[in-house]
Motif scaffolding. Structure first.
Motif, PDB file in Angstrom:
ATOM      1  N   VAL A 116      14.986  22.222  62.726  1.00 38.02           N
ATOM      2  CA  VAL A 116      14.482  20.966  63.225  1.00 38.02           C
ATOM      3  C   VAL A 116      14.482  20.994  64.581  1.00 38.02           C
ATOM      4  CG1 VAL A 116      14.790  18.555  63.265  1.00 38.02           C
ATOM      5  CG2 VAL A 116      14.633  19.508  60.916  1.00 38.02           C
ATOM      6  N   PRO A 117      15.639  21.280  65.392  1.00 29.02           N
ATOM      7  CA  PRO A 117      15.504  21.173  66.636  1.00 29.02           C
ATOM      8  C   PRO A 117      14.511  22.355  67.459  1.00 29.02           C
ATOM      9  CG  PRO A 117      17.846  21.183  66.032  1.00 29.02           C
ATOM     10  CD  PRO A 117      16.766  21.591  64.979  1.00 29.02           C
ATOM     11  N   ALA A 118      14.265  23.357  67.138  1.00 32.03           N
ATOM     12  CA  ALA A 118      13.195  24.125  67.341  1.00 32.03           C
ATOM     13  C   ALA A 118      11.807  23.495  66.986  1.00 32.03           C
ATOM     14  CB  ALA A 118      13.479  25.649  66.774  1.00 32.03           C
ATOM     15  N   VAL A 119      11.556  22.892  66.050  1.00 34.64           N
ATOM     16  CA  VAL A 119      10.289  22.436  65.951  1.00 34.64           C
ATOM     17  C   VAL A 119      10.236  21.249  66.727  1.00 34.64           C
ATOM     18  CG1 VAL A 119       9.125  20.801  64.197  1.00 34.64           C
ATOM     19  CG2 VAL A 119      10.001  23.078  63.383  1.00 34.64           C
ATOM     20  N   ALA A 120      11.065  20.419  66.824  1.00 35.09           N
ATOM     21  CA  ALA A 120      10.838  19.329  67.860  1.00 35.09           C
ATOM     22  C   ALA A 120      10.631  19.664  69.368  1.00 35.09           C
ATOM     23  CB  ALA A 120      12.239  18.304  67.742  1.00 35.09           C
ATOM     24  N   ALA A 121      11.404  20.840  69.636  1.00 38.32           N
ATOM     25  CA  ALA A 121      11.157  21.188  71.048  1.00 38.32           C
ATOM     26  C   ALA A 121       9.641  21.844  71.155  1.00 38.32           C
ATOM     27  CB  ALA A 121      12.124  22.315  71.434  1.00 38.32           C
ATOM     28  N   ARG A 122       9.191  22.233  70.117  1.00 39.20           N
ATOM     29  CA  ARG A 122       7.811  22.883  70.103  1.00 39.20           C
ATOM     30  C   ARG A 122       6.678  21.706  70.218  1.00 39.20           C
ATOM     31  NH1 ARG A 122       9.584  26.845  66.485  1.00 39.20           N
ATOM     32  NH2 ARG A 122       8.916  25.790  64.751  1.00 39.20           N
ATOM     33  N   TRP A 123       7.113  20.822  69.369  1.00 43.47           N
ATOM     34  CA  TRP A 123       6.364  19.492  69.237  1.00 43.47           C
ATOM     35  C   TRP A 123       6.206  18.835  70.505  1.00 43.47           C
ATOM     36  CZ3 TRP A 123       7.778  14.397  66.398  1.00 43.47           C
ATOM     37  CH2 TRP A 123       6.622  13.479  66.068  1.00 43.47           C
ATOM     38  N   ALA A 124       7.261  18.782  71.300  1.00 42.67           N
ATOM     39  CA  ALA A 124       7.482  18.059  72.478  1.00 42.67           C
ATOM     40  C   ALA A 124       6.232  18.792  73.596  1.00 42.67           C
ATOM     41  CB  ALA A 124       8.913  18.160  73.120  1.00 42.67           C
ATOM     42  N   ARG A 125       6.007  19.848  73.438  1.00 43.27           N
ATOM     43  CA  ARG A 125       5.075  20.479  74.486  1.00 43.27           C
ATOM     44  C   ARG A 125       3.589  19.584  74.283  1.00 43.27           C
ATOM     45  NH1 ARG A 125       6.666  25.925  72.404  1.00 43.27           N
ATOM     46  NH2 ARG A 125       8.855  26.075  72.970  1.00 43.27           N
ATOM     47  N   ALA A 126       3.386  18.921  73.206  1.00 37.82           N
ATOM     48  CA  ALA A 126       2.152  18.338  72.992  1.00 37.82           C
ATOM     49  C   ALA A 126       1.718  17.534  74.012  1.00 37.82           C
ATOM     50  CB  ALA A 126       1.960  17.659  71.729  1.00 37.82           C
ATOM     51  N   GLU A 127       0.485  17.585  74.510  1.00 34.59           N
ATOM     52  CA  GLU A 127       0.306  16.643  75.723  1.00 34.59           C
ATOM     53  C   GLU A 127       0.173  15.302  75.480  1.00 34.59           C
ATOM     54  OE1 GLU A 127      -4.067  15.916  78.162  1.00 34.59           O
ATOM     55  OE2 GLU A 127      -3.698  18.073  77.319  1.00 34.59           O
ATOM     56  N   GLU A 128       0.007  14.927  74.166  1.00 35.41           N
ATOM     57  CA  GLU A 128      -0.098  13.676  73.728  1.00 35.41           C
ATOM     58  C   GLU A 128       1.029  13.044  73.531  1.00 35.41           C
ATOM     59  OE1 GLU A 128      -3.581  15.958  72.333  1.00 35.41           O
ATOM     60  OE2 GLU A 128      -1.569  16.273  72.071  1.00 35.41           O
ATOM     61  N   LEU A 129       2.360  13.613  73.579  1.00 32.15           N
ATOM     62  CA  LEU A 129       3.550  13.144  73.659  1.00 32.15           C
ATOM     63  C   LEU A 129       4.168  12.909  75.078  1.00 32.15           C
ATOM     64  CD1 LEU A 129       5.104  15.154  70.773  1.00 32.15           C
ATOM     65  CD2 LEU A 129       4.292  12.793  70.805  1.00 32.15           C
ATOM     66  N   HIS A 130       3.361  13.332  76.067  1.00 32.37           N
ATOM     67  CA  HIS A 130       3.514  12.681  77.495  1.00 32.37           C
ATOM     68  C   HIS A 130       5.042  13.371  77.956  1.00 32.37           C
ATOM     69  CE1 HIS A 130      -0.025  10.411  77.062  1.00 32.37           C
ATOM     70  NE2 HIS A 130       0.432   9.687  76.059  1.00 32.37           N
ATOM     71  N   ALA A 132       7.728  13.935  76.279  1.00 27.16           N
ATOM     72  CA  ALA A 132       9.020  13.748  75.560  1.00 27.16           C
ATOM     73  C   ALA A 132       9.908  14.754  75.463  1.00 27.16           C
ATOM     74  CB  ALA A 132       8.587  13.196  74.274  1.00 27.16           C
ATOM     75  N   ALA A 133      11.119  14.630  75.385  1.00 29.17           N
ATOM     76  CA  ALA A 133      12.015  15.941  75.321  1.00 29.17           C
ATOM     77  C   ALA A 133      12.298  16.066  73.780  1.00 29.17           C
ATOM     78  CB  ALA A 133      13.347  15.175  75.799  1.00 29.17           C
ATOM     79  N   GLY A 134      12.506  17.073  73.390  1.00 28.40           N
ATOM     80  CA  GLY A 134      12.766  17.694  72.076  1.00 28.40           C
ATOM     81  C   GLY A 134      13.892  17.042  71.136  1.00 28.40           C
ATOM     82  N   GLU A 135      14.707  16.865  72.117  1.00 30.19           N
ATOM     83  CA  GLU A 135      16.159  16.066  71.413  1.00 30.19           C
ATOM     84  C   GLU A 135      15.593  14.594  71.166  1.00 30.19           C
ATOM     85  OE1 GLU A 135      16.719  16.309  76.070  1.00 30.19           O
ATOM     86  OE2 GLU A 135      16.326  17.885  74.319  1.00 30.19           O
ATOM     87  N   ASP A 136      14.788  13.979  71.976  1.00 25.56           N
ATOM     88  CA  ASP A 136      14.393  12.757  71.576  1.00 25.56           C
ATOM     89  C   ASP A 136      13.459  12.692  70.286  1.00 25.56           C
ATOM     90  OD1 ASP A 136      15.735  11.842  73.787  1.00 25.56           O
ATOM     91  OD2 ASP A 136      14.016  11.866  75.390  1.00 25.56           O
TER      92      ASP A 136
END
Length: 164
Positions: A116-130, A132-136
Motif C-alpha cells: 500500500v505505501p508504494a502504491v500510494a507513492a506511485r499514485w501521488a505522482r498523478a497530475e490530477e492529485l496536485h 499530494a503526498a503518498g503518505e496522505d
C-alpha cells in the motif's frame, strides 16, 4: 465547485437502481443507515483519478478505459457520445452512478497490505492529485483496497456515485 464521489459495493445494478429510486438519487452512503458498504470521497472520479490508482497498482501508464465503466443512473439510456443534452436533463445535472469493471475491482483487491505505501507513492505522482503526498493518500488506498476485497469476496461489483 467540488465533485463528490462515493464508492460502494452492491450485488448488481438493479439493487443500486432500486435504492436510488427510493432516495431520489441521493448517495447510497448518505444518512444514518447507508444502503451499501462504501467509501465516501471527494474528487476521486472513477475515470481518471481512480484510473490513475489502478495504473499505479499495475505499474502501467493510465489509459482511457482502464477502469471500465457502465452507466447505471440516471434512469434510461445514456446519450450517445457527443450528443448535446438540455441543461435540465438528468444526464447533464446528475447525480450519476457507474458500475466499475471487475478487472479494476480485482486489481485493487489484489494489493498486498505491505504494498500500500508504494502504491500510494506511485499514485501521488498523478497530475490530477496536485502534488499530494503518498503518505496522505495511503489511508484512501487502504479504504478502497478493503472495499474491493470485500466486493470480490462476496461476488459483488464496485460502483461510483458522482455529484457536482
Amino acid at each position: 465547485m467540488g465533485v463528490l464521489t462515493d464508492y460502494f459495493r452492491a450485488p448488481d445494478a438493479d439493487a443500486v437502481r432500486r435504492v436510488l429510486e427510493r432516495t431520489e438519487g441521493r448517495s447510497p452512503l448518505s444518512g444514518r443507515q447507508p444502503a451499501f458498504d462504501g467509501v465516501r470521497s471527494k474528487g476521486l472520479d472513477p475515470h481518471v483519478v481512480l484510473g490513475q490508482l489502478v495504473a499505479a497498482v499495475r505499474e502501467v501508464p493510465w489509459e482511457v478505459d482502464l477502469v471500465g465503466e457502465a452507466p447505471v443512473w440516471p434512469p434510461g439510456p445514456a446519450p450517445a457520445a457527443g450528443t448535446v443534452v438540455d441543461d435540465d436533463d438528468p444526464w447533464a445535472t446528475g447525480p450519476w452512478v457507474a458500475e466499475l469493471g471487475d478487472a479494476a475491482r480485482d486489481t485493487l483487491a489484489g494489493v498486498a497490505d505491505g504494498d500500500v505505501p508504494a502504491v500510494a507513492a506511485r499514485w501521488a505522482r498523478a497530475e490530477e492529485l496536485h502534488g499530494a503526498a503518498g503518505e496522505d493518500l495511503q489511508p484512501v488506498v487502504e479504504l478502497l483496497v478493503g472495499l474491493a476485497r470485500r466486493a470480490r469476496a462476496d461476488g459483488e461489483s464496485l460502483y461510483c456515485w458522482t455529484c457536482l
